[in-house]
Motif scaffolding. Sequence first.
Motif, PDB file in Angstrom:
ATOM      1  N   GLY A 145     -43.703 -74.023  -1.106  1.00 53.62           N
ATOM      2  CA  GLY A 145     -45.125 -74.360  -1.092  1.00 53.62           C
ATOM      3  C   GLY A 145     -45.964 -73.203  -1.613  1.00 53.62           C
ATOM      4  O   GLY A 145     -45.458 -72.276  -2.237  1.00 53.62           O
ATOM      5  N   THR A 146     -47.269 -73.272  -1.337  1.00 52.61           N
ATOM      6  CA  THR A 146     -48.207 -72.269  -1.832  1.00 52.61           C
ATOM      7  C   THR A 146     -47.994 -70.930  -1.146  1.00 52.61           C
ATOM      8  O   THR A 146     -47.857 -70.857   0.072  1.00 52.61           O
ATOM      9  N   GLY A 147     -47.980 -69.871  -1.955  1.00 57.90           N
ATOM     10  CA  GLY A 147     -47.780 -68.518  -1.438  1.00 57.90           C
ATOM     11  C   GLY A 147     -48.878 -67.582  -1.890  1.00 57.90           C
ATOM     12  O   GLY A 147     -49.834 -67.986  -2.545  1.00 57.90           O
ATOM     13  N   SER A 148     -48.703 -66.327  -1.525  1.00 56.28           N
ATOM     14  CA  SER A 148     -49.663 -65.276  -1.881  1.00 56.28           C
ATOM     15  C   SER A 148     -48.996 -64.282  -2.820  1.00 56.28           C
ATOM     16  O   SER A 148     -47.799 -64.004  -2.699  1.00 56.28           O
ATOM     17  N   THR A 149     -49.781 -63.721  -3.742  1.00 54.25           N
ATOM     18  CA  THR A 149     -49.253 -62.793  -4.738  1.00 54.25           C
ATOM     19  C   THR A 149     -49.484 -61.355  -4.303  1.00 54.25           C
ATOM     20  O   THR A 149     -50.607 -60.974  -3.953  1.00 54.25           O
ATOM     21  N   PHE A 150     -48.414 -60.566  -4.338  1.00 55.20           N
ATOM     22  CA  PHE A 150     -48.474 -59.141  -4.036  1.00 55.20           C
ATOM     23  C   PHE A 150     -47.967 -58.376  -5.246  1.00 55.20           C
ATOM     24  O   PHE A 150     -46.988 -58.763  -5.880  1.00 55.20           O
ATOM     25  N   VAL A 151     -48.661 -57.291  -5.566  1.00 54.44           N
ATOM     26  CA  VAL A 151     -48.256 -56.415  -6.659  1.00 54.44           C
ATOM     27  C   VAL A 151     -47.821 -55.095  -6.037  1.00 54.44           C
ATOM     28  O   VAL A 151     -48.602 -54.439  -5.349  1.00 54.44           O
ATOM     29  N   MET A 152     -46.550 -54.720  -6.254  1.00 55.46           N
ATOM     30  CA  MET A 152     -45.985 -53.516  -5.681  1.00 55.46           C
ATOM     31  C   MET A 152     -45.867 -52.419  -6.731  1.00 55.46           C
ATOM     32  O   MET A 152     -45.572 -52.705  -7.895  1.00 55.46           O
ATOM     33  N   THR A 153     -46.073 -51.183  -6.293  1.00 61.05           N
ATOM     34  CA  THR A 153     -45.926 -50.022  -7.170  1.00 61.05           C
ATOM     35  C   THR A 153     -44.980 -49.033  -6.504  1.00 61.05           C
ATOM     36  O   THR A 153     -45.132 -48.721  -5.325  1.00 61.05           O
ATOM     37  N   ILE A 154     -44.000 -48.569  -7.273  1.00 60.99           N
ATOM     38  CA  ILE A 154     -43.049 -47.575  -6.781  1.00 60.99           C
ATOM     39  C   ILE A 154     -43.070 -46.376  -7.737  1.00 60.99           C
ATOM     40  O   ILE A 154     -42.507 -46.439  -8.840  1.00 60.99           O
ATOM     41  N   PRO A 155     -43.706 -45.265  -7.329  1.00 56.24           N
ATOM     42  CA  PRO A 155     -43.633 -44.054  -8.152  1.00 56.24           C
ATOM     43  C   PRO A 155     -42.205 -43.502  -8.096  1.00 56.24           C
ATOM     44  O   PRO A 155     -41.511 -43.660  -7.091  1.00 56.24           O
ATOM     45  N   TYR A 156     -41.765 -42.856  -9.178  1.00 51.64           N
ATOM     46  CA  TYR A 156     -40.419 -42.283  -9.186  1.00 51.64           C
ATOM     47  C   TYR A 156     -40.338 -41.122 -10.161  1.00 51.64           C
ATOM     48  O   TYR A 156     -41.192 -40.952 -11.033  1.00 51.64           O
TER      49      TYR A 156
END
Length: 141
Positions: free
Chosen positions: A51-62
């Motif tokens: 069903g309908t979800g939420s969008t998350f944008v993840m950032t991983i510095p390395y």
Amino acid sequence: MRTRINNSIFTVFLILFLSCSKDDGESIASINASTQTFELNGINNCNTTLGTGSTFVMTIPYTSSDGVSIERLQINTKVSDGGTESGINTQFTDNGSSVVWAVCFRFGTQDWVEYEVMLEGSDGSVSNTSTIRINKPGGAG
């Protein structure tokens, strides 16, 4: 005669010792992932199979050894009821010092979701795990 044999044995060991080296010309590549962060990009704005979800944008510095680029993300997902899922992600942006990836997640009855991510390099090296837990936002499906 005995002295000659002892000297010969000593010479052989000395040659072997001097020819051995910890550095055989190859450097061991490494990737060090830092703390992962996220940004909520929208509540109930994407679709999942549930069903309908939420969008998350993840950032991983390395940081990584010279010449090592990130080829894929190894992701273990955990949810509050104890469920887990593992997968590989090749859909991300890499600017050479951080990886940015996005996910559409439907919380349903879950209170939180946790992402454990390891960065895999072009040479096969794998980073340490960078973990983030996201609590269910108000109004999220």
